[in-house]
Design an enzyme around this catalytic site. Structure first.
Site, mmCIF file in Angstrom:
data_model
loop_
_atom_site.group_PDB
_atom_site.id
_atom_site.type_symbol
_atom_site.label_atom_id
_atom_site.label_comp_id
_atom_site.label_asym_id
_atom_site.label_seq_id
_atom_site.Cartn_x
_atom_site.Cartn_y
_atom_site.Cartn_z
ATOM 1 N N ASP A 154 5.082 -0.120 1.237
ATOM 2 C CA ASP A 154 3.943 0.785 1.217
ATOM 3 C C ASP A 154 2.956 0.394 2.307
ATOM 4 O OD1 ASP A 154 2.765 -1.542 0.103
ATOM 5 O OD2 ASP A 154 3.276 -0.888 -1.916
ATOM 6 N N SER A 155 1.653 0.580 2.043
ATOM 7 C CA SER A 155 0.643 0.318 3.065
ATOM 8 C C SER A 155 0.583 -1.146 3.471
ATOM 9 C CB SER A 155 -0.734 0.779 2.565
ATOM 10 O OG SER A 155 -1.043 0.192 1.312
ATOM 11 N N PHE A 156 0.879 -2.066 2.550
ATOM 12 C CA PHE A 156 0.894 -3.478 2.916
ATOM 13 C C PHE A 156 1.944 -3.726 4.002
ATOM 14 C CE2 PHE A 156 -1.243 -6.307 -0.445
ATOM 15 C CZ PHE A 156 -2.208 -5.348 -0.725
#
Length: 371
Positions: A154-156
């Site tokens: 995801d965004s990480f």
């Protein structure tokens, strides 16, 4: 933006503090020597040799002889970094349709690397290849690396807001101007290991539930098989050469970091957890079918949101796979102790990504990889 000493002031134009670079307009097509580049990441290839892409961190590597190189692009939404001979040369902010030229290099053989910094899943970028300077030549593409790692998340994983030193980026150029997938933990890890990699990450998406219950009816699995995220039904044609020795999966933060709302598919946290584990097993089955039994599948978890549920669920998944006889499914838990989460919207900062990359490197070193 300060112009590197080997770049011409005539060809590098700084605009405001963002370091915008402009260049001449050009059609985007690749033919002849233009198609001589090595691609890192998922792309969709056109008949003329150009490529389209949407995943973050996609990059193109080339070699050329002469005093300069042109980079053919068409992208009005994403940002790029250009590296010459391993050193940062320029940042292109939403370059549009252009041929960006680097000139006044010492005459000789050089390497060039173009990398897409930003995520923007609905904005298709197009790369038309590298062009030589007068009396120069684009050389054969660099060879693919023997080591391959795929990062799913995801965004990480995407490097969301990792360049910011403040959590509120609304007055700091926004998320795109403060993000670099090339400096996310996956890319850092791959470079340290001299590995080709894919950064297949989509902010806000979870295994079964997206952040805060948004975009119901879709999740990360909806998009995983695509080259172009914005094209329904698109299927990435995996080349036979892409068979990673390791796949690192980081999905679960969005599933568990926010409370369930009325009207969602899961009435209780236990129902959500059961659905998450079932979907995760199905996703691992897909990866096994695609990459075979020798690839290590690393299921990761970290401290964020409902940590206990997230970590326990991923541990159970790995334990069950091991119980079934697949001992190349491993668990990687990295605690956030020491992380400052100073990136946009409480995401990991560049410092954090370096720490996470170090921890991931230690974990990979513990695996019996033969690469």
């Amino acid at each position: 933006m300060q112009t590197p000493p080997h770049l011409s002031r005539r060809t590098v134009v700084a605009a405001a503090a963002a370091g915008i670079v402009t260049a001449s307009a050009s059609p985007v097509r690749a033919s002849g020597t233009r198609a001589r580049f090595h691609t890192v990441g998922r792309v969709s290839r056109a008949a003329d040799g150009s490529v389209a892409y949407t995943w973050p961190g996609v990059q193109f590597e080339g070699r050329f002889r002469g005093t300069g190189v042109g980079i053919v692009l068409d992208d009005a939404d994403n940002d790029y970094d250009v590296h010459i001979d391993g050193a940062s040369a320029a940042t292109l902010v939403t370059p549009g349709r252009t041929t960006f030229r680097i000139e006044n290099l010492p005459d000789g053989v050089h390497t060039v690397r173009l990398v897409k910094r930003t995520e923007s899943p609905w904005a298709v970028g197009r790369f038309g290849g590298f062009l030589p300077a007068p009396e120069g030549a684009v050389l054969a593409a660099p060879r693919a690396r023997g080591r391959q790692i795929e990062f799913i998340g995801d965004s990480f994983t995407a490097g969301y807001g990792n360049l910011s030193d403040t959590r509120d980026c609304s007055g700091n150029g926004g998320v795109n101007r403060n993000s670099s997938a090339d400096l996310a933990f996956g890319a850092l890890t791959a470079r340290k290991l001299d590995a080709d990699h894919q950064l297949n990450a989509f902010s806000g998406r979870g295994m079964v539930r997206n952040y805060n219950g948004g975009s119901a009816g879709t999740d990360f699995r909806t998009y995983y098989d695509r080259a172009l995220l914005n094209v329904d039904g698109d299927v990435w044609r995996r080349p036979d050469s892409w068979r990673p020795q390791v796949v690192v999966i980081g999905l679960g933060i969005n599933d568990f970091s926010t409370p369930l709302h009325a009207g969602e598919r899961w009435a209780t946290e236990d129902e959500l957890t059961a659905a998450y584990e079932s979907a995760y097993h199905g996703f691992l089955d897909r990866l096994r079918a695609s990459y075979g039994p020798r690839t290590f599948l690393v299921v990761s978890a970290t401290d964020l949101g409902n940590t206990a549920v997230f970590v326990q669920a991923t541990r159970r998944i790995v334990q069950e796979r091991n119980r079934r006889g697949d001992h190349r499914v491993r668990h990687w838990y990295y605690a956030d102790a020491g992380l400052d989460h100073l990136g946009c919207d409480w995401h990991p900062s560049l410092r954090d990504h370096r720490i996470i990359a170090g921890r991931l490197g230690d974990h990979l070193a513990s695996l019996p990889l033969r690469w």
